[in-house]
Design a protein around this motif. Structure first.
Motif, PDB file in Angstrom:
ATOM      1  N   ASP A 164       2.637   1.083   0.080  1.00 25.31           N
ATOM      2  CA  ASP A 164       2.366   1.107   1.520  1.00 25.31           C
ATOM      3  C   ASP A 164       0.960   1.604   1.834  1.00 25.31           C
ATOM      4  OD1 ASP A 164       4.820   0.130   2.201  1.00 25.31           O
ATOM      5  OD2 ASP A 164       5.612   1.997   3.033  1.00 25.31           O
ATOM      6  N   ASP A 169      -1.751  -3.994   6.093  1.00 24.29           N
ATOM      7  CA  ASP A 169      -0.536  -4.422   6.787  1.00 24.29           C
ATOM      8  C   ASP A 169       0.630  -4.288   5.816  1.00 24.29           C
ATOM      9  OD1 ASP A 169       1.475  -5.600   8.200  1.00 24.29           O
ATOM     10  OD2 ASP A 169       0.695  -7.642   8.047  1.00 24.29           O
ATOM     11  N   GLU A 171       3.751  -4.670   6.169  1.00 21.37           N
ATOM     12  CA  GLU A 171       4.797  -5.685   6.269  1.00 21.37           C
ATOM     13  C   GLU A 171       4.475  -6.917   5.419  1.00 21.37           C
ATOM     14  OE1 GLU A 171       7.846  -5.314   7.729  1.00 21.37           O
ATOM     15  OE2 GLU A 171       7.070  -3.273   7.811  1.00 21.37           O
ATOM     16  N   SER A 175       6.747 -10.155   3.266  1.00 17.63           N
ATOM     17  CA  SER A 175       6.721 -11.461   3.919  1.00 17.63           C
ATOM     18  C   SER A 175       6.589 -12.616   2.935  1.00 17.63           C
ATOM     19  CB  SER A 175       5.565 -11.519   4.929  1.00 17.63           C
ATOM     20  OG  SER A 175       4.321 -11.355   4.267  1.00 17.63           O
ATOM     21  N   LYS A 324      13.545  -7.253   3.345  1.00 20.86           N
ATOM     22  CA  LYS A 324      13.766  -5.921   2.801  1.00 20.86           C
ATOM     23  C   LYS A 324      15.194  -5.662   2.333  1.00 20.86           C
ATOM     24  CE  LYS A 324      10.215  -3.684   5.661  1.00 20.86           C
ATOM     25  NZ  LYS A 324       9.946  -2.605   6.635  1.00 20.86           N
TER      26      LYS A 324
END
Length: 385
Positions: A164, A169, A171, A175, A324
């Motif tokens: 992270d 980003d 996310e 993706s 996730k």
């Protein structure tokens, strides 16, 4: 942009000092880290005999093995081998020892913090408080930490979230398709190959602990049904005595006609050979154990029999899944991609205890009530019968 997103480590150490399944589920983290740092040199530290899941992994330049209970001399040897050789260490298990290795080896560390889910008893709460106190020093030496959520966060996502802090980003980590990389296939011995008579199905009855076992009579029923479909059944097991004995007990329940269509490979295959065998199968059935994760990673239709373990935390990852969380916490049957997870009935499922009596030799009523008809139905769907 994250403060540390521009870090460009030249040497990175991944630490997974547990079982072979715990090593396998680090491979998505390794792949995503490789995309982030294409020129870095990656090493992997784990217990001796547990790193075969990384065989042929192109991202790992070197594996380092240590005993699960090293003596003073081995500790010292490892200390001098690791000391400040790495720019970054990923501590993928929450143990004190794993963090100590990370502290010795690298200038910067990110890691997983353990704990206990909110329990129903005062004993559970005391264990959680103790764990929180033990985590203080780990947080102090780490650039970034992720907390375990044993019920709602999948272990694959848990490890990916260690990245992270390095992403603008976060996310974007989830993706794109996420896949587990199995060990490279290895040729199966001629003696076993000569016994194979496709189509065949691989079954792996033996878990590491007794509370994850499915009843012997249920295996008898399932194998008998599979043979009647015209399939050969290949029994898989580790070389451990308990697994060898379990397979022999199952075979002793079969009638002569059925047993002639069963091949017992217990203790005869390496993990890479087991992967090759599973890749050739029309389906795989196994309990909550590392070989079931391997089967899913090999893209074989995989039927996983789950008892106390939350599939939301440690269900075999369906390769190529985007997102996730592939699974629900509780569902008698759920299929995502090539993986079908079956659970027994009961509002206590999954409890995350070591069986109903919460010790390694306990029985699990949820598995006792997961009947062969449920597995047979899942196999019919997986093989399009």
């Amino acid at each position: 942009m994250s403060l540390f997103s521009n870090l460009q480590p030249k040497k990175v150490l991944f630490i997974a000092t547990r079982q072979i399944g715990d090593v396998l589920v680090t491979t998505p983290l390794i792949s995503k880290a490789r995309a982030l740092w294409p020129d870095a040199e990656f090493h992997f530290l784990g217990y001796r005999g547990k790193l075969e899941m990384l065989k042929g992994n192109p991202d790992i330049a070197q594996t380092i093995e240590t005993s699960d209970r090293p003596g003073i001399l081995e500790y010292l040897t490892l200390f001098f081998r690791l000391f400040q050789r790495y720019d970054l260490a990923f501590v993928t298990q929450p143990s004190d020892r794993a963090y100590a290795y990370g502290l010795v080896a690298a200038r910067t560390r990110v890691g997983i913090l353990g704990g206990h889910p909110q329990g129903l008893t005062e004993h559970d709460k005391l264990k959680k408080n103790k764990s929180d106190q033990q985590n203080l020093w780990k947080k102090a030496i780490s650039l970034h930490t992720i907390n375990v959520d044993y019920f709602h966060q999948h272990v694959i996502i848990e490890k990916l979230r260690l990245l992270d802090i390095f992403f603008q980003d976060t996310e974007s980590l989830f993706s794109q398709p996420i896949s587990v990389r199995p060990p490279i296939g290895e040729a199966i011995t001629a003696r076993i190959v000569n016994q194979l008579n496709p189509p065949y199905i691989v079954m792996h009855p033996g878990p590491l602990t007794a509370y994850k076992r499915w009843p012997l009579a249920y295996w008898q029923t399932l194998i008998t049904w599979a043979v009647k479909q015209g399939w050969q059944v290949i029994l898989s097991a580790s070389p451990a005595k308990q697994d060898l004995d379990l397979n022999r007990d199952i075979l002793s329940l079969l009638d002569l006609e059925t047993s002639q269509q069963v091949v017992d490979t217990a203790g005869q295959l390496s993990l890479s050979q087991a992967g090759s065998l599973i890749r050739g199968a029309i389906a795989y059935v196994g309990v909550d154990t590392s070989i079931t994760h391997l089967a899913a990673a090999c893209n074989t239709p995989t039927i996983a029999l789950f008892g106390p373990t939350p599939p939301t935390n440690f269900g075999p990852w369906p390769n190529g899944f985007i997102g996730k969380q592939p699974y629900q916490l509780r569902a008698r049957t759920q299929t995502v991609g090539n993986v079908t997870i079956l659970q027994g009935p009961g509002t206590c499922v999954p409890c995350r205890k070591a069986g109903c009596d919460d010790h390694v030799n306990s029985k699990s009523e949820c598995l006792n009530q997961l009947e062969p008809t449920q597995v047979i139905e899942a196999l019919k769907n997986a093989t399009q019968l």
